[in-house]
Scaffold this motif. Structure first.
Motif, PDB file in Angstrom:
ATOM      1  N   MET A   1     -17.875   0.279  -2.651  1.00 60.04           N
ATOM      2  CA  MET A   1     -17.113  -0.513  -1.664  1.00 60.04           C
ATOM      3  C   MET A   1     -17.661  -1.929  -1.572  1.00 60.04           C
ATOM      4  O   MET A   1     -16.907  -2.902  -1.511  1.00 60.04           O
TER       5      MET A   1
ATOM      6  N   GLY B   1     -18.441   8.650  -0.883  1.00 61.36           N
ATOM      7  CA  GLY B   1     -19.636   9.085  -0.160  1.00 61.36           C
ATOM      8  C   GLY B   1     -19.752   8.433   1.210  1.00 61.36           C
ATOM      9  O   GLY B   1     -20.611   8.798   2.019  1.00 61.36           O
TER      10      GLY B   1
ATOM     11  N   CYS C   1     -20.860   5.610   2.353  1.00 60.58           N
ATOM     12  CA  CYS C   1     -22.031   4.818   2.740  1.00 60.58           C
ATOM     13  C   CYS C   1     -21.774   3.380   2.317  1.00 60.58           C
ATOM     14  O   CYS C   1     -21.655   3.099   1.113  1.00 60.58           O
TER      15      CYS C   1
ATOM     16  N   GLU D   1       0.863  -1.186   0.000  1.00 65.40           N
ATOM     17  CA  GLU D   1       0.000   0.000   0.000  1.00 65.40           C
ATOM     18  C   GLU D   1       0.895   1.230   0.000  1.00 65.40           C
ATOM     19  O   GLU D   1       1.791   1.355   0.824  1.00 65.40           O
TER      20      GLU D   1
HETATM   21  C1  LIG Z   1     -17.641  10.839  -5.408  1.00 71.42           C
HETATM   22  C2  LIG Z   1     -17.627   9.384  -5.026  1.00 71.42           C
HETATM   23  C3  LIG Z   1     -18.560   8.922  -4.109  1.00 71.42           C
HETATM   24  C4  LIG Z   1     -18.574   7.558  -3.771  1.00 71.42           C
HETATM   25  N1  LIG Z   1     -19.466   7.139  -2.835  1.00 71.42           N
HETATM   26  C5  LIG Z   1     -19.483   5.850  -2.462  1.00 71.42           C
HETATM   27  C6  LIG Z   1     -20.353   5.394  -1.424  1.00 71.42           C
HETATM   28  O1  LIG Z   1     -21.085   6.160  -0.816  1.00 71.42           O
HETATM   29  N2  LIG Z   1     -20.351   4.078  -1.120  1.00 71.42           N
HETATM   30  C7  LIG Z   1     -19.518   3.194  -1.752  1.00 71.42           C
HETATM   31  O2  LIG Z   1     -19.580   2.003  -1.435  1.00 71.42           O
HETATM   32  N3  LIG Z   1     -18.662   3.592  -2.702  1.00 71.42           N
HETATM   33  C8  LIG Z   1     -18.620   4.895  -3.071  1.00 71.42           C
HETATM   34  N4  LIG Z   1     -17.717   5.314  -4.002  1.00 71.42           N
HETATM   35  C9  LIG Z   1     -16.872   4.325  -4.673  1.00 71.42           C
HETATM   36  C10 LIG Z   1     -15.766   3.790  -3.751  1.00 71.42           C
HETATM   37  O3  LIG Z   1     -15.017   4.863  -3.230  1.00 71.42           O
HETATM   38  C11 LIG Z   1     -14.862   2.844  -4.542  1.00 71.42           C
HETATM   39  O4  LIG Z   1     -15.636   2.021  -5.356  1.00 71.42           O
HETATM   40  C12 LIG Z   1     -14.004   1.971  -3.612  1.00 71.42           C
HETATM   41  O5  LIG Z   1     -13.119   2.755  -2.867  1.00 71.42           O
HETATM   42  C13 LIG Z   1     -13.214   0.953  -4.447  1.00 71.42           C
HETATM   43  O6  LIG Z   1     -12.427   0.190  -3.572  1.00 71.42           O
HETATM   44  P1  LIG Z   1     -11.065  -0.469  -4.079  1.00 71.42           P
HETATM   45  O7  LIG Z   1     -10.566  -1.291  -2.951  1.00 71.42           O
HETATM   46  O8  LIG Z   1     -11.267  -1.093  -5.405  1.00 71.42           O
HETATM   47  O9  LIG Z   1     -10.071   0.751  -4.352  1.00 71.42           O
HETATM   48  P2  LIG Z   1      -9.607   1.956  -3.406  1.00 71.42           P
HETATM   49  O10 LIG Z   1     -10.501   2.126  -2.280  1.00 71.42           O
HETATM   50  O11 LIG Z   1      -9.376   3.077  -4.335  1.00 71.42           O
HETATM   51  O12 LIG Z   1      -8.210   1.458  -2.836  1.00 71.42           O
HETATM   52  C14 LIG Z   1      -7.069   1.374  -3.650  1.00 71.42           C
HETATM   53  C15 LIG Z   1      -5.840   1.411  -2.767  1.00 71.42           C
HETATM   54  O13 LIG Z   1      -4.697   1.119  -3.572  1.00 71.42           O
HETATM   55  C16 LIG Z   1      -3.635   1.987  -3.215  1.00 71.42           C
HETATM   56  N5  LIG Z   1      -2.761   2.092  -4.394  1.00 71.42           N
HETATM   57  C17 LIG Z   1      -3.061   2.668  -5.583  1.00 71.42           C
HETATM   58  N6  LIG Z   1      -2.028   2.538  -6.428  1.00 71.42           N
HETATM   59  C18 LIG Z   1      -1.053   1.861  -5.763  1.00 71.42           C
HETATM   60  C19 LIG Z   1       0.251   1.404  -6.122  1.00 71.42           C
HETATM   61  N7  LIG Z   1       0.758   1.602  -7.339  1.00 71.42           N
HETATM   62  N8  LIG Z   1       0.985   0.733  -5.188  1.00 71.42           N
HETATM   63  C20 LIG Z   1       0.467   0.516  -3.939  1.00 71.42           C
HETATM   64  N9  LIG Z   1      -0.762   0.920  -3.551  1.00 71.42           N
HETATM   65  C21 LIG Z   1      -1.520   1.570  -4.458  1.00 71.42           C
HETATM   66  C22 LIG Z   1      -4.348   3.299  -2.874  1.00 71.42           C
HETATM   67  O14 LIG Z   1      -3.533   4.121  -2.070  1.00 71.42           O
HETATM   68  C23 LIG Z   1      -5.596   2.781  -2.148  1.00 71.42           C
HETATM   69  O15 LIG Z   1      -5.389   2.664  -0.762  1.00 71.42           O
HETATM   70  C24 LIG Z   1     -17.656   6.668  -4.357  1.00 71.42           C
HETATM   71  C25 LIG Z   1     -16.703   7.141  -5.262  1.00 71.42           C
HETATM   72  C26 LIG Z   1     -16.688   8.479  -5.576  1.00 71.42           C
HETATM   73  C27 LIG Z   1     -15.622   8.957  -6.529  1.00 71.42           C
END
Ligand SMILES: Cc1cc2nc3c(=O)[nH]c(=O)nc-3n(C[C@H](O)[C@H](O)[C@H](O)COP(=O)(O)OP(=O)(O)OC[C@H]3O[C@@H](n4cnc5c(N)ncnc54)[C@H](O)[C@@H]3O)c2cc1C
Length: 363
Positions: free
Chosen positions: A290, A46, A48, A35
């Motif tokens: 999420m 958001g 939620c 990470e």
């Molecule tokens: C405006 C907005 C509102 C939203 N509202 C909601 C909501 O209310 N409820 C909901 O469920 N979802 C919501 N989402 C969507 C949600 O934020 C994402 O779908 C979710 O975070 C995806 O999870 P993930 O684990 O795939 O990626 P992420 O949560 O983006 O995690 C990726 C991780 O990888 C790490 N990383 C990236 N590149 C590297 C690298 N090269 N090397 C090492 N580490 C790296 C980052 O630092 C991060 O910690 C919203 C999104 C937006 C933009």
């Protein structure tokens, strides 16, 4: 063959990466997770958590410890058209308001407790696909570079930027901050349409409220990168939002990030499994990101254990496709000056409209 080696490397400690790490480590795998940020780290969201995500916490036996974070139970959603007209809809299953700082830390702690080795702050700079993919890592404290191999690499970087053919960026940005002293309901997600963009205000733990909006990059540019000024313009354009934030105080910095929006790809590079927003990204209107990220991790671990990784893209496609269409349509309607109030009139008069809208968004 892949499953027998029981050694996995996970890139990214968001909900997708951490849930994959918990599941693999609990079933005896040697897990390394990298990470780039030190935790606690914040994130545009958001905040939620949908029932999809809550069910996964339940299957992981984590509901009691999740409740100790004091998330806010959200039982309804209120949509406000661009002209301020509104419609209230009960959520068929509760959602939970919880800050990403608390939630992502909670999942990462559980991954560690389950036996995953967490390398942090370490960034994956390069990913070379193959039977045993090569992963180039840079320790962001020491600037030391190392190369690693693992039979399975799970890419959960939230944007798929390390894939050979990374998804195109949209021209929209997600922005987010926290407020205190927001008037109104503490059990509702309120969504506001604002002439071609939209966003929501929702309560989270410690008497705070999240405000997260999807806005065009052009709006940020028009305000020379001043997100506070761009947000003030947004607030001015929706009277209901203005009323809600009257007397509220911003207590966090603005975060902004390009908004990903793309469908599941069927051509994954050899040895690499994309998870969460590396696999697909929805319009965030439904608050499912999420939950789907966590579910994709669960499906991936099941496929790895069952030797059926080749079918995973099909499962992911089913998970995201229907929601991707409905969330885009709802986002467009909510933010349209022409259609948002009209759609709400239909929803009010047609008894099936709300249950159907909830169901297509996966609620
Ligand atoms: C405006 C907005 C509102 C939203 N509202 C909601 C909501 O209310 N409820 C909901 O469920 N979802 C919501 N989402 C969507 C949600 O934020 C994402 O779908 C979710 O975070 C995806 O999870 P993930 O684990 O795939 O990626 P992420 O949560 O983006 O995690 C990726 C991780 O990888 C790490 N990383 C990236 N590149 C590297 C690298 N090269 N090397 C090492 N580490 C790296 C980052 O630092 C991060 O910690 C919203 C999104 C937006 C933009």
């Amino acid at each position: 063959m892949m499953g027998l080696m029981r050694d996995a490397l996970i890139i990214g400690a968001g909900p997708a990466g951490s849930v994959a790490a918990i599941l693999l480590a609990r079933s005896g795998w040697q897990v390394r997770m990298v990470e780039q940020h030190r935790f606690p780290r914040d994130k545009v969201c958001g905040e939620c958590l949908s029932n999809t995500g809550f069910q996964i916490l339940s299957r992981l036996n984590l509901v009691d410890s999740f409740r100790s974070l004091r998330p806010i139970e959200l039982r309804r959603t209120i949509l406000y058209a661009t002209n301020g007209e509104s419609i209230e809809m009960p959520l068929p299953r509760s959602m939970w308001g919880i800050s990403r700082v608390a939630f992502d830390q909670f999942l990462l702690d559980e991954a560690r407790r389950s036996g995953a080795m967490v390398l942090q702050p370490v960034r994956c700079e390069k990913l070379i696909p193959g039977q045993s993919p090569r992963v180039c890592l840079r320790n962001l404290e020491t600037n030391e570079w190392t190369e690693h191999t693992a039979p399975i690499v799970l890419l959960a970087d939230g944007k798929g930027s390390l894939l050979p053919d990374p998804p195109q960026k949209t021209s929209d940005f997600g922005i987010k901050t926290h407020f205190e002293k927001v008037s109104g309901a503490r059990d509702a997600i309120e969504m506001f349409g604002v002439h071609d963009h939209y966003g929501g205000v929702a309560p989270i733990e410690q008497n705070r409220a999240n405000a997260a909006f999807s806005i065009p990059a052009a709006l940020i540019a028009a305000h020379r990168g001043n997100i506070d000024a761009a947000f003030n313009q947004i607030v001015d354009r929706n009277d209901a939002l203005k009323r809600r934030l009257k007397g509220a105080r911003r207590i966090g910095p603005w975060l902004a990030a390009p908004l990903p929006r793309f469908a599941v790809s069927r051509a994954w590079p050899e040895g690499i499994i994309p998870l969460g927003n590396s696999a697909a990204a929805l319009e965030p209107v439904g608050g499912e990101g999420m939950g789907l990220a966590m579910r994709s991790a669960e499906l991936a671990v099941e496929a790895i254990a069952g030797g059926s990784v080749h079918r995973l893209a099909t499962h992911f496609d089913k998970l995201w496709r229907a929601r991707s269409f409905s969330c885009r349509a709802i986002a467009k309607l909510l933010s349209s000056s022409t259609w948002s109030a009209f759609t709400m009139d239909i929803a009010r008069t047609c008894p099936f409209a709300i249950p159907v809208a909830m169901s297509v968004m996966g609620k």
